[in-house]
Scaffold this active site. Structure first.
Site, PDB file in Angstrom:
ATOM      1  N   CYS A 111      29.693  34.391  47.731  1.00 43.07           N
ATOM      2  CA  CYS A 111      29.676  34.986  46.219  1.00 43.07           C
ATOM      3  C   CYS A 111      28.885  36.155  45.822  1.00 43.07           C
ATOM      4  O   CYS A 111      28.659  37.152  46.479  1.00 43.07           O
ATOM      5  CB  CYS A 111      29.037  34.024  45.472  1.00 43.07           C
ATOM      6  N   ARG A 145      37.061  36.024  33.672  1.00 44.50           N
ATOM      7  CA  ARG A 145      36.041  34.939  34.878  1.00 44.50           C
ATOM      8  C   ARG A 145      37.993  34.518  35.259  1.00 44.50           C
ATOM      9  O   ARG A 145      38.169  34.351  34.716  1.00 44.50           O
ATOM     10  CB  ARG A 145      35.478  34.126  33.788  1.00 44.50           C
ATOM     11  N   HIS A 208      32.944  28.543  45.918  1.00 46.77           N
ATOM     12  CA  HIS A 208      32.182  27.249  46.478  1.00 46.77           C
ATOM     13  C   HIS A 208      32.500  26.227  46.676  1.00 46.77           C
ATOM     14  O   HIS A 208      33.480  26.079  47.030  1.00 46.77           O
ATOM     15  CB  HIS A 208      31.298  27.247  44.948  1.00 46.77           C
TER      16      HIS A 208
END
Length: 256
Positions: A111, A145, A208
């Site tokens: 990320c 998002r 993640h």
């Protein structure tokens, strides 16, 4: 419910390290360690221990002395504010990181540090955070998002599972191949259905979760590469390959 591991648990080498010890460096754990990214380091340590190797866990935060001898580099994600905090220090150690990358040191970049190992990251408010240019990519902040469970396929690593939560839109340059093709989720951006990037022995990803507990093939690539570089071989036996299967099946079945 078990207690969280102590600092001593994280940094101590296993009692059985007869096959040698790998030095694993985590970059900026104070600022770039959200969504459980430290779990990636713990997986590497445990998978080494199962095989009779030791792991020395090193941490580098802004202002620290960069270690001379590193076998694996792991970097996690962080808020845009965290990226701003580390940007000057990251530029200061960039020559060393570029040297390690070009020499073939295995790295896992998640990320935020995935973004900053590129050329630049332009945030949604127009702030430009310069990258260190290890990876041929650019990122720009968007209004959308990209969040939820991800399933992607890779010829090298098989099916990859993880969880994304980012507004950065990352586009790879000609010098990079994507890590995988997305079958569920977004990945690098909302247009291309690519997830992550591969360059030399670097694995970069938005995922993640942590990533490595559900994707042991990636963990073992990093360890095998590091061990073969340092010791000339890697004793791969000693790990039950089915340990991650229930987590992978559960993650794959969850809704976006």
């Amino acid at each position: 419910m078990t207690d969280a591991p102590s600092a001593a648990d994280l940094t101590a080498a296993p009692a059985d390290s007869s096959k040698g010890t790998l030095r694993i460096l985590q970059l900026y754990p104070r600022e770039m360690n959200i969504y459980g990214d430290y779990g990636n380091v713990l997986v590497l340590k445990q998978r080494l221990a199962w095989r009779g190797y030791g792991a020395e866990i090193l941490e580098y935060d802004a202002g620290d002395a960069f270690p001379d001898d590193v076998d694996v580099v792991v970097g996690g994600g962080g808020q845009d504010s965290g990226q701003v905090v580390i940007q000057d220090d990251l530029q200061a150690i960039a020559p060393r990181l570029r040297e390690l990358a070009e020499d073939g040191t295995p790295m896992l970049l998640i990320c935020g540090l995935y973004q900053l190992f590129g050329r630049s990251f332009r945030t949604h408010d127009g702030t430009v955070i310069p990258g260190i240019g290890v990876l041929d990519l650019e990122t720009r902040g968007g209004t959308e998002r990209l969040i939820g469970n991800v399933v992607a396929t890779s010829e090298e690593f098989g099916e990859i599972h993880g969880y994304e939560n980012h507004s950065g839109q990352t586009f790879l340059g000609a010098g990079l191949e994507p890590l995988a093709t997305v079958t569920k989720g977004a990945g690098n951006n909302s247009e291309e259905k690519h997830e992550g990037a591969r360059y030399k022995n670097i694995v970069a990803s938005y995922l993640h979760g942590s990533l490595l507990p559900k994707n042991p093939a990636i963990a073992d690539f990093l360890l095998r590469t590091a061990a073969e570089r340092k010791f000339g071989s890697f004793a791969a036996a000693g790990v039950d390959g089915s340990r991650a299967d229930p987590a992978r099946q559960h993650a794959g079945a969850r809704p976006r």
